[in-house]
Design a protein around this motif. Structure first.
Motif, PDB file in Angstrom:
ATOM      1  N   CYS A 178      12.200   6.068 -72.972  1.00 28.83           N
ATOM      2  CA  CYS A 178      11.135   5.475 -73.782  1.00 28.83           C
ATOM      3  C   CYS A 178      11.028   6.263 -75.081  1.00 28.83           C
ATOM      4  O   CYS A 178      10.833   7.462 -75.056  1.00 28.83           O
ATOM      5  CB  CYS A 178       9.809   5.510 -73.021  1.00 28.83           C
ATOM      6  SG  CYS A 178       8.433   4.993 -74.050  1.00 28.83           S
ATOM      7  N   HIS A 225       7.351   8.213 -75.979  1.00 22.94           N
ATOM      8  CA  HIS A 225       6.839   9.475 -75.436  1.00 22.94           C
ATOM      9  C   HIS A 225       8.021  10.369 -75.072  1.00 22.94           C
ATOM     10  O   HIS A 225       9.168   9.937 -75.087  1.00 22.94           O
ATOM     11  CB  HIS A 225       5.916   9.226 -74.228  1.00 22.94           C
ATOM     12  CG  HIS A 225       6.632   8.891 -72.948  1.00 22.94           C
ATOM     13  ND1 HIS A 225       7.006   7.604 -72.624  1.00 22.94           N
ATOM     14  CD2 HIS A 225       7.049   9.680 -71.923  1.00 22.94           C
ATOM     15  CE1 HIS A 225       7.612   7.617 -71.429  1.00 22.94           C
ATOM     16  NE2 HIS A 225       7.659   8.864 -70.990  1.00 22.94           N
ATOM     17  N   CYS A 281       6.989   0.468 -70.220  1.00 29.41           N
ATOM     18  CA  CYS A 281       7.112   1.912 -70.005  1.00 29.41           C
ATOM     19  C   CYS A 281       6.323   2.267 -68.751  1.00 29.41           C
ATOM     20  O   CYS A 281       5.127   2.014 -68.683  1.00 29.41           O
ATOM     21  CB  CYS A 281       6.580   2.681 -71.205  1.00 29.41           C
ATOM     22  SG  CYS A 281       6.499   4.454 -70.882  1.00 29.41           S
ATOM     23  N   SER A 316       5.500   5.057 -67.830  1.00 27.92           N
ATOM     24  CA  SER A 316       4.540   6.127 -68.092  1.00 27.92           C
ATOM     25  C   SER A 316       3.312   5.599 -68.812  1.00 27.92           C
ATOM     26  O   SER A 316       2.411   6.362 -69.138  1.00 27.92           O
ATOM     27  CB  SER A 316       5.186   7.243 -68.916  1.00 27.92           C
ATOM     28  OG  SER A 316       6.181   7.877 -68.144  1.00 27.92           O
ATOM     29  N   CYS A 365       3.180   3.708 -71.837  1.00 29.55           N
ATOM     30  CA  CYS A 365       3.148   3.487 -73.282  1.00 29.55           C
ATOM     31  C   CYS A 365       2.911   2.009 -73.583  1.00 29.55           C
ATOM     32  O   CYS A 365       3.348   1.141 -72.831  1.00 29.55           O
ATOM     33  CB  CYS A 365       4.459   3.907 -73.938  1.00 29.55           C
ATOM     34  SG  CYS A 365       4.721   5.671 -73.909  1.00 29.55           S
TER      35      CYS A 365
HETATM   36 ZN   LIG Z   1       6.705   5.669 -72.801  1.00 36.87          ZN
END
Ligand SMILES: [Zn+2]
Length: 155
Positions: free
Chosen positions: A37, A40, A61, A63, A65
């Motif tokens: 990604c 990040h 994403c 995570s 994002c």
């Molecule tokens: Zn990300």
């Protein structure tokens, strides 16, 4: 003169071809690709990329994002995740003799704005819309309203 059939399908640019080369460590996954990604500090690739049958690209994403941040990090916008309109019918619109108003330009603008709205809808599927997304949608409505006014269309 014979029509040149080799030009019948001009280089169709696919959103997936636009985004994949910009992602690091992109590799095939079950139903698409997985890559680092760009939005990040992504040590283990956590960006899912999927191409739909109609050419649209979905990115997610894991995570968390925002899709808009991910595309912005590689110099693209959410609208770039949508395939361009197939060529052809637009050429049937004759350019307006009035330079202040070309129906084609207005339709083009509306089409672009609708892409933004669709992109936002995709973002909404992936999570929450940000205030910026909402503001962009408001801009889309304003632009379409302006376009209608410009065209002199009355209700
Ligand atoms: Zn990300």
């Amino acid at each position: 003169m014979q029509p040149n059939f080799s030009q019948k399908h001009p280089s169709t640019h696919r959103p997936i071809d636009l985004i994949l080369p910009r992602l690091e460590k992109a590799r095939r996954s079950k139903n698409g690709w997985i890559a680092r990604c760009p939005a990040h500090l992504d040590k283990t690739p956590s960006l899912g990329v999927r191409e739909l049958d109609d050419g649209r690209v979905l990115i997610h994403c894991f995570s968390g994002c925002d899709a808009a941040d991910v595309v912005a990090a590689v110099g693209l916008t959410l609208a770039d995740l949508f395939p361009p309109r197939p060529p052809g019918p637009e050429r049937q619109f004759a350019p307006s003799s009035n330079p202040a108003f070309s129906p084609f330009d207005v339709l083009r603008l509306i089409q672009h704005e609708i892409h933004i709205v669709l992109a936002a809808a995709c973002t909404a599927l992936n999570g929450e819309l940000t205030r910026e997304d909402i503001e962009r949608l408001q801009t889309a409505i304003n632009r379409i309203t302006d376009a209608i006014r410009l065209a002199g269309v009355k209700r």
